[in-house]
Write a protein that holds these residues in place. Structure first.
Motif, short mmCIF file in Angstrom:
data_model
loop_
_atom_site.label_atom_id
_atom_site.label_comp_id
_atom_site.label_asym_id
_atom_site.label_seq_id
_atom_site.Cartn_x
_atom_site.Cartn_y
_atom_site.Cartn_z
N THR A 11 -6.65 -3.78 3.39
CA THR A 11 -7.43 -2.54 3.40
C THR A 11 -7.78 -2.13 4.83
OG1 THR A 11 -9.49 -3.79 3.03
CG2 THR A 11 -8.39 -2.84 1.09
N ILE B 257 -3.00 0.55 -3.83
CA ILE B 257 -2.79 -0.75 -3.21
C ILE B 257 -2.50 -1.77 -4.31
CG2 ILE B 257 -5.20 -1.53 -3.24
CD1 ILE B 257 -4.73 -2.57 -0.36
N ALA C 211 -4.69 -0.63 6.26
CA ALA C 211 -4.45 0.65 5.60
C ALA C 211 -5.33 1.75 6.19
CB ALA C 211 -4.69 0.53 4.10
N CYS D 248 0.85 -1.18 0.00
CA CYS D 248 0.00 0.00 0.00
C CYS D 248 0.89 1.23 0.00
CB CYS D 248 -0.92 0.00 1.22
SG CYS D 248 -2.04 1.43 1.26
#
Length: 204
Positions: A169, A70, A172, A59
């Motif tokens: 995700t 990403i 992130a 990322c």
């Protein structure tokens, strides 16, 4: 709800890196966290217990922008990455979405959003499928003073790729938000913003 898969995320005291383990303490992934090295992804997810393992996801937080990128490794093409953009939605938006192609060939959108009714941390997010609002996963964020960064519970298991997407995700979102808050505090302002994850991935 009983999760179909569970990941325990820990970090070093200064958050130099993250580690991901299964409930039985099996070390699954090591995530390098780099904010200052030019050309290096902000988050690099290695399979295994250290940075010598193969890279399966990265990322990048774009400078002077709330956007991110990403990349996921394609298991059928070693060394190849599939890239997508991550976009922030509005100034105070607290939801984050990504779009990916499922094993049945359909494209679906998934949204990370804050939740107060699910999770066991102080700042929890749930991942829902946009059209049905089905809860796919919950990220329970741990205390900033604890070594535990959070737990990720996945309640469905469409594919290992989906699990990896939920993991990278989710982390992130947590890391981007943490950096934004730190920047805001340093500038004497309030908390930082987040990103909207607008990622379309097809690895078949």
């Amino acid at each position: 709800m009983n999760p179909g898969a569970k990941y325990i995320i820990t970090h070093s005291f200064w958050r130099h890196h993250y580690d991901v383990s299964a409930p039985n303490n099996t070390h699954l992934f090591h995530i390098e966290n780099s904010a200052f090295t030019p050309g290096k992804p902000d988050l690099t997810l290695h399979r295994g217990s250290n940075s010598h393992g193969p890279v399966v996801a990265v990322c990048k937080f774009r400078h002077f922008s709330s956007d991110c990128e990403i990349g996921l490794a394609d298991p059928t093409r070693p060394g190849k990455m599939e890239w997508g953009d991550l976009h922030k939605k509005g100034f105070l938006e607290r939801s984050y979405s990504f779009r990916m192609r499922m094993d049945d060939g359909t494209d679906k959108t998934f949204i990370w959003k804050r939740t107060h009714s699910l999770g066991n941390g102080h700042e929890n997010h749930k991942l829902v499928e946009e059209s049905s609002q089905t809860v796919m996963a919950v990220f329970s964020a741990g205390s900033i003073f604890s070594k535990t960064a959070g737990d990720l519970d996945i309640y469905v298991n469409p594919s290992s790729l989906f699990n990896l997407m939920a993991l990278i995700t989710g982390i992130a979102v947590v890391e981007k938000t943490r950096r934004g808050k730190n920047t805001g505090a340093s500038a004497g302002g309030g908390g930082g913003g987040g990103v909207k994850l607008g990622l379309e991935v097809s690895l078949h």
